[in-house]
Each structure stands twice: as structure tokens, then as C-alpha cells.
Design a protein around this motif. Structure first.
Motif, PDB file in Angstrom:
ATOM      1  N   GLU A 161       6.442  29.463  28.078  1.00 38.19           N
ATOM      2  CA  GLU A 161       6.735  30.310  29.231  1.00 38.19           C
ATOM      3  C   GLU A 161       5.764  30.091  30.389  1.00 38.19           C
ATOM      4  N   ARG A 162       4.786  29.230  30.197  1.00 38.72           N
ATOM      5  CA  ARG A 162       3.777  29.038  31.245  1.00 38.72           C
ATOM      6  C   ARG A 162       4.352  28.282  32.445  1.00 38.72           C
ATOM      7  N   LEU A 163       3.909  28.679  33.605  1.00 38.07           N
ATOM      8  CA  LEU A 163       4.403  28.088  34.850  1.00 38.07           C
ATOM      9  C   LEU A 163       3.533  26.933  35.331  1.00 38.07           C
ATOM     10  N   TYR A 164       2.256  26.944  34.969  1.00 35.03           N
ATOM     11  CA  TYR A 164       1.323  25.967  35.503  1.00 35.03           C
ATOM     12  C   TYR A 164       0.713  25.113  34.381  1.00 35.03           C
ATOM     13  N   LYS A 165       0.581  23.833  34.639  1.00 34.02           N
ATOM     14  CA  LYS A 165       0.018  22.911  33.656  1.00 34.02           C
ATOM     15  C   LYS A 165      -1.460  22.620  33.900  1.00 34.02           C
ATOM     16  N   GLY A 166      -1.935  22.905  35.093  1.00 32.82           N
ATOM     17  CA  GLY A 166      -3.326  22.610  35.396  1.00 32.82           C
ATOM     18  C   GLY A 166      -3.635  22.934  36.840  1.00 32.82           C
ATOM     19  N   LEU A 167      -4.827  22.532  37.273  1.00 31.70           N
ATOM     20  CA  LEU A 167      -5.297  22.857  38.618  1.00 31.70           C
ATOM     21  C   LEU A 167      -4.375  22.311  39.708  1.00 31.70           C
ATOM     22  N   ILE A 168      -4.100  21.016  39.662  1.00 27.69           N
ATOM     23  CA  ILE A 168      -3.333  20.387  40.740  1.00 27.69           C
ATOM     24  C   ILE A 168      -1.882  20.854  40.735  1.00 27.69           C
TER      25      ILE A 168
END
Length: 324
Positions: A161-168
Motif C-alpha cells: 500500500e506504500r506510495l513512495y519507494k524512496g527519496l527521489i
């Protein structure tokens, strides 16, 4: 300690005048500050993670868990790496903000300090620290903390369910969905917090350092660490409300607040004044370590840069002599 107080004018008996305060070069302040900020950010990040999670729990109406419960739950779910969710945003932001902070503070000090001694009065030191904090808040802290807050919040969800994989990718996703304003949420409280933080922290440290070096001696790393840690303690208790408001305004549920003042009054009415100090323990831990680490590394980095500069100048002179 001036020579006017001595009874003899001979070189052997005359006392040296007060040592002029060290004046850092802008480039050295920037490089040393950025390096110190990056190291400090990585070393203390788990405490920042725990503090933010505690503030999220309170904001959602849940019973606020203790620091150890947060660590146990996070490690059990995601391993030790879970305590570093959003770390890259903070480390990058910390490097930039510390570089901007020391560059701004040292530059402002240079402009307003006493021309003879290089010393600052207390009001000028506070003003210089506050202005330096506003600069770092606007140019570095607001975007990096907004992204860090979102990454930590997103990291609580199941992986599917996460929207973001990392900083960039996370930064790009936020900008795509919300525009540049998405990473500048909470700008005003962030600038207010950083201004207050830097005014208190830098003034406290500078005052302690001035007292420790008034006889012209140099401080060791242990002494510098303790002075930085003491500055961190003072900073936490005086500026914690700014940090709570900033976190609320940067969270995904920030829409319930119309602004900084509304957030402050809402929390005060609904949750009581003590809520402004929720998350104090992990933040206190972080700023004690942060203050000690960042000032110790900063001072040693400055000394190293000065040494390298002098060696470079000596090499140039030696080559000049050889060539002549």
C-alpha cells in the motif's frame, strides 16, 4: 587581561591582550557545516523517527506509545532498516541546512561583531542565530522535513500500500500530486522553529565556547561535545511547541488545520498544553547527541581545513622559492 593592567612593560612580564575571536571563512563554514550535518543526521536519525511516530499517534487520536514500544514494533515489522525510513531525505537536508546555518551565522557574525575583538553581544548573537535559522528553514529544512515526514508516515503502511519507494521517487510523486507547495507545507512553522532553534542553540553554544576560550586556550573534542550537548538540552525545552506544530502541518492530515496559529490553538484546546512537549524524550536524546556531534565535527573540520590551507600555502611558497 590587557597590557594596561600589568606593572611591567617588558616582553617577559607583559600580559597578552585578549585573543581575537576566530573568524571562519564562508567557504570553510559551508563545507565543515555540511559534513557535520550529514554525519549527525545519519547518526541520530532513529531518534527523529521515534519522535515523529509518537507525534503521529497523538495526532490520530491513538494512545501515544513509548519510545521503546515504537522501536520494538518498527524493528519487528521492518527490521532495523525500518528505523531509517525517510533517512535519506533527512541526511541530505541536514547536510544542506547545517551548511547554510553555519555559513549564515558566521557571515552575520562577521558583519555585526565588534571590530576589535570579534565578540558578539547577547542580543546580536540571538539575532544572528535567528536569521541563520530562517535561512536554513527556507532553503533546506522545509522541503527535506516535509518529504521525511511523508516517507515515515508512508513507511507505516503495508508494503503493498506504500506510495513512495524512496527519496527521489517520493519527492517526485509529492510534487506531481500537489505541486511544489507539497514539499513546502508547514514553511512558516518550520522557519519559526529553525529560527528559534538556531537562536537558542548557537547562542548557547557560542556563549559557552566564549567562556571556555576567554583565556585564549583551545577546547578539546570532549569539552566541545559537552557544550554542544548542553546547547541541545536548552533548545529542546524552549522550542518543542514549534516542532509539534510543524509536524502536524506537514502530515497527510494537515488539511484539518488552516494554518500555524489554528494548529496551535486547536492542539491547545483539544489536547492540552502538555501535548506540545509530546516526543520530547526522543527529541531530547537526538539534540543532545546532535549538538555534541555536529559542533565537535564542525570545529574539527574547520581546524582540518585551516591546516590544509596553511599546508597548501607553504607548498606554494616552497615551490616559489625553488623556482626562483
Amino acid at each position: 587581561m590587557s597590557s594596561a593592567t600589568t606593572t611591567s612593560t617588558s616582553p617577559s612580564s607583559a600580559k597578552a591582550p585578549p585573543a581575537k575571536k576566530r573568524q571562519e571563512k564562508p567557504l570553510n563554514s559551508l563545507v565543515a557545516g555540511a559534513f557535520a550535518g550529514a554525519v549527525e543526521g545519519f547518526a541520530t536519525y532513529p531518534t527523529e523517527y521515534v519522535k515523529t511516530q509518537a507525534q503521529f499517534a497523538v495526532a490520530s487520536g491513538a494512545k501515544p506509545p513509548g519510545p521503546f514500544a515504537i522501536v520494538k514494533e518498527t524493528v519487528g515489522r521492518n527490521g532495523v532498516r525500518g528505523l531509517y525510513a525517510g533517512c535519506s531525505a533527512l541526511v541530505a537536508g541536514n547536510a544542506v541546512k547545517a551548511g547554510v546555518r553555519f555559513l549564515s551565522y558566521d557571515s552575520i557574525k562577521l558583519a555585526v561583531a565588534d571590530r576589535q575583538t570579534g565578540q558578539l553581544t547577547l542580543p546580536r548573537s540571538i539575532a544572528a542565530g535567528f536569521l541563520a535559522g530562517l535561512c536554513e528553514g527556507a532553503f533546506a529544512v522545509a522541503p527535506s522535513e516535509a518529504i521525511k515526514t511523508r516517507l515515515i508516515e508512508d513507511g507505516k503502511k503495508p508494503k503493498s500500500e506504500r506510495l513512495y519507494k524512496g527519496l527521489i521517487s517520493g519527492s517526485a510523486a509529492i510534487v506531481r500530486a500537489e505541486g511544489i507547495r507539497g514539499i513546502y507545507k508547514g514553511l512558516v512553522p518550520t522557519m519559526a522553529r529553525q529560527g528559534a532553534n538556531s537562536a537558542v542553540r548557537l547562542t548557547t553554544y557560542s556563549t559557552l565556547r566564549a567562556l571556555a576560550t576567554k583565556d585564549g586556550r583551545k577546547t578539546g573534542s570532549v569539552e566541545t561535545f559537552l557544550m554542544g550537548a548542553a546547547a541541545g538540552v536548552v533548545t529542546v525545552y524552549l522550542t518543542m511547541p514549534f516542532d509539534v506544530v510543524k509536524t502536524r502541518l506537514q502530515s497527510a492530515n494537515s488539511a484539518r488545520y488552516t494554518g500555524m496559529l489554528n494548529c496551535f490553538t486547536t492542539v491547545l484546546k483539544e489536547e492540552g498544553v502538555l501535548r506540545f512537549w509530546k516526543g520530547t524524550t526522543p527529541r531530547l536524546t537526538r539534540l543532545i547527541l546532535s549538538g555534541g556531534i555536529v559542533f565537535t565535527i564542525y570545529e574539527n573540520a574547520l581546524n582540518l581545513l585551516d591546516t590544509l590551507e596553511h599546508k597548501a600555502v607553504d607548498v606554494v611558497k616552497d615551490n616559489g622559492v625553488v623556482k626562483a
